[in-house]
Design a protein around this motif. Structure first.
Motif, PDB file in Angstrom:
ATOM      1  N   PRO A  73      -1.655  -4.476 -45.344  1.00  0.00           N
ATOM      2  CA  PRO A  73      -2.886  -3.868 -44.744  1.00  0.00           C
ATOM      3  C   PRO A  73      -2.658  -3.205 -43.355  1.00  0.00           C
ATOM      4  O   PRO A  73      -1.879  -3.852 -42.632  1.00  0.00           O
ATOM      5  N   ASP A  74      -3.632  -2.350 -42.736  1.00  0.00           N
ATOM      6  CA  ASP A  74      -3.367  -1.765 -41.546  1.00  0.00           C
ATOM      7  C   ASP A  74      -3.618  -2.821 -40.523  1.00  0.00           C
ATOM      8  O   ASP A  74      -4.396  -3.519 -40.601  1.00  0.00           O
ATOM      9  N   THR A  75      -2.943  -2.727 -39.401  1.00  0.00           N
ATOM     10  CA  THR A  75      -3.103  -3.594 -38.291  1.00  0.00           C
ATOM     11  C   THR A  75      -3.726  -2.806 -37.269  1.00  0.00           C
ATOM     12  O   THR A  75      -4.335  -3.348 -36.270  1.00  0.00           O
ATOM     13  N   ASP A  76      -3.801  -1.657 -37.306  1.00  0.00           N
ATOM     14  CA  ASP A  76      -4.759  -1.083 -36.250  1.00  0.00           C
ATOM     15  C   ASP A  76      -6.002  -0.209 -36.727  1.00  0.00           C
ATOM     16  O   ASP A  76      -6.676   0.575 -36.014  1.00  0.00           O
ATOM     17  N   ARG A  77      -6.290  -0.333 -37.910  1.00  0.00           N
ATOM     18  CA  ARG A  77      -7.663   0.428 -38.584  1.00  0.00           C
ATOM     19  C   ARG A  77      -8.352  -0.921 -39.421  1.00  0.00           C
ATOM     20  O   ARG A  77      -7.664  -1.617 -39.832  1.00  0.00           O
ATOM     21  N   ASN A 105      -9.792  -2.792 -42.390  1.00  0.00           N
ATOM     22  CA  ASN A 105      -9.376  -3.018 -43.873  1.00  0.00           C
ATOM     23  C   ASN A 105     -10.471  -3.374 -44.681  1.00  0.00           C
ATOM     24  O   ASN A 105     -11.189  -4.238 -44.166  1.00  0.00           O
ATOM     25  N   ALA A 146       1.164  -8.125 -41.957  1.00  0.00           N
ATOM     26  CA  ALA A 146      -0.128  -7.574 -41.327  1.00  0.00           C
ATOM     27  C   ALA A 146      -0.825  -8.696 -40.779  1.00  0.00           C
ATOM     28  O   ALA A 146      -2.177  -8.824 -40.764  1.00  0.00           O
ATOM     29  N   SER A 179      -4.425  -8.692 -38.570  1.00  0.00           N
ATOM     30  CA  SER A 179      -5.199  -7.267 -39.531  1.00  0.00           C
ATOM     31  C   SER A 179      -6.620  -7.845 -39.333  1.00  0.00           C
ATOM     32  O   SER A 179      -6.835  -8.896 -39.765  1.00  0.00           O
ATOM     33  N   HIS A 235     -10.258  -7.590 -41.242  1.00  0.00           N
ATOM     34  CA  HIS A 235     -10.837  -7.472 -42.429  1.00  0.00           C
ATOM     35  C   HIS A 235     -12.119  -7.529 -42.693  1.00  0.00           C
ATOM     36  O   HIS A 235     -12.680  -8.363 -42.084  1.00  0.00           O
ATOM     37  N   TRP A 258      -5.051 -13.157 -41.606  1.00  0.00           N
ATOM     38  CA  TRP A 258      -5.870 -12.008 -41.493  1.00  0.00           C
ATOM     39  C   TRP A 258      -7.133 -12.451 -40.434  1.00  0.00           C
ATOM     40  O   TRP A 258      -7.568 -13.796 -40.942  1.00  0.00           O
ATOM     41  N   ASN A 284     -14.468  -2.055 -36.112  1.00  0.00           N
ATOM     42  CA  ASN A 284     -13.161  -2.962 -36.322  1.00  0.00           C
ATOM     43  C   ASN A 284     -13.209  -3.973 -35.251  1.00  0.00           C
ATOM     44  O   ASN A 284     -12.009  -4.586 -35.023  1.00  0.00           O
TER      45      ASN A 284
END
Length: 309
Positions: A43-47, A49, A79, A82, A84, A110, A159
């Motif tokens: 999963p993305d860490t800067d956008r 999820n 991730a 991240s 979510h 997460w 986010n």
């Protein structure tokens, strides 16, 4: 990334609308993607999820839970940190689905962002008293869903791992999610209840094609169900001849969703009703023929139009 599971199309409509607004890609959870999940991209860490799925028996569909546990599991700590977000689609309410999902997310290390629910046309028909919505109610739900998705997408775009909760838990959520749900999973999730009307079935294979788990094969000109069933009811609702049945479905409605992703031409229902050009379309079986359109959804009501041509 917007991860989604969808049988009827409710969750797909929401997932693709949110992905479009966030300018992100989607990943549909199917048997194929589930088998490859352990080595999939983390999963993305800067956008954001986003997880979009239908509520199954007031909880997270088991296939979604397995995907969460498996995703990028080949890389320990993938991730970590991240954020979510959950968007659950439902006919009425979600019980404590959001809490169950949040535990799954936290178990992976997460962070939990916002949790949301979107009320969509009902598709569960396998018990007495459960049926598809009336045309007016389904149309109203779709109109409100369009507005809800706009609001949800704007909140997810920030986010934030702030635990924002905008869900319809309904009455007695604990009883539904912790007492009734286990009973559903134990006794009402078996594919053994599916039946085929041989007088109607022509062996077209639509049921096998729409099954997200690849659980249906055509054997002797008729479908055969294996054990890997999520009870999404895509086979029941999508059958173009209404040949698939389950316990207590006699005389009940059927709902189908199709996506026209390759053509911008107008789509015509089998009854002759024409829908406005739209990348998504929703077909609900009713005795009336009418068309309703609202961004980002096109809703078409017709009988006996099972699919768009």
């Amino acid at each position: 990334m917007v991860y989604y599971f969808s049988g009827q199309g409710n969750s797909r409509l929401v997932a693709e609308a949110i992905a479009g607004k966030l300018r992100q890609e989607t990943c549909r959870i199917t048997r194929r993607t589930l088998d490859a999940a352990s080595s999939a991209q983390a999963p993305d860490t800067d956008r954001p999820n986003v997880w979009v799925f239908p509520v199954h028996a007031w909880g997270v569909p088991r296939v979604v839970g397995k995907f969460i546990r498996t995703l990028a599991s080949a890389v320990p700590g993938a991730a970590s940190g991240s954020v979510h977000h959950m968007v659950a689609t439902c006919g009425d309410d979600i019980g404590r689905t959001d809490r169950q999902w949040a535990r799954m997310i936290r178990s992976r290390g997460w962070r939990v962002g916002g949790v949301f629910s979107v009320t969509m046309p009902n598709t569960y028909v396998c018990l007495p008293g459960f049926d598809v919505d009336s045309p007016d109610l389904a149309r109203d739900k779709m109109r409100r869903a369009s507005e809800d998705v706009d609001s949800i997408a704007s909140r997810i775009a920030d986010n934030r791992a702030d635990g924002l909760r905008m869900v319809v838990a309904g009455s007695m959520p604990r009883i539904k999610s912790h007492i009734l749900r286990p009973l559903f999973n134990a006794f009402l999730m078996s594919p053994r209840g599916f039946r085929v009307d041989r007088d109607k079935c022509d062996g077209c294979g639509t049921c096998a094609a729409v099954c997200p788990m690849g659980n249906i094969t055509i054997d002797g000109g008729a479908p055969r169900w294996d054990h890997d069933c999520t009870m999404c009811l895509a086979c029941y609702h999508r059958c173009p001849r209404g040949a698939v049945a389950y316990h207590f479905t006699a005389g009940k409605g059927r709902v189908g969703h199709l996506k026209n992703s390759d053509s911008q031409t107008r789509q015509t229902c089998q009854t002759g009703l024409t829908c406005p050009t739209n990348p998504t379309a929703f077909i609900l079986h009713t005795k009336k023929a009418m068309c309703f359109s609202t961004s980002p959804f096109c809703v078409c009501f017709a009988e006996p139009a099972y699919f768009l041509k």
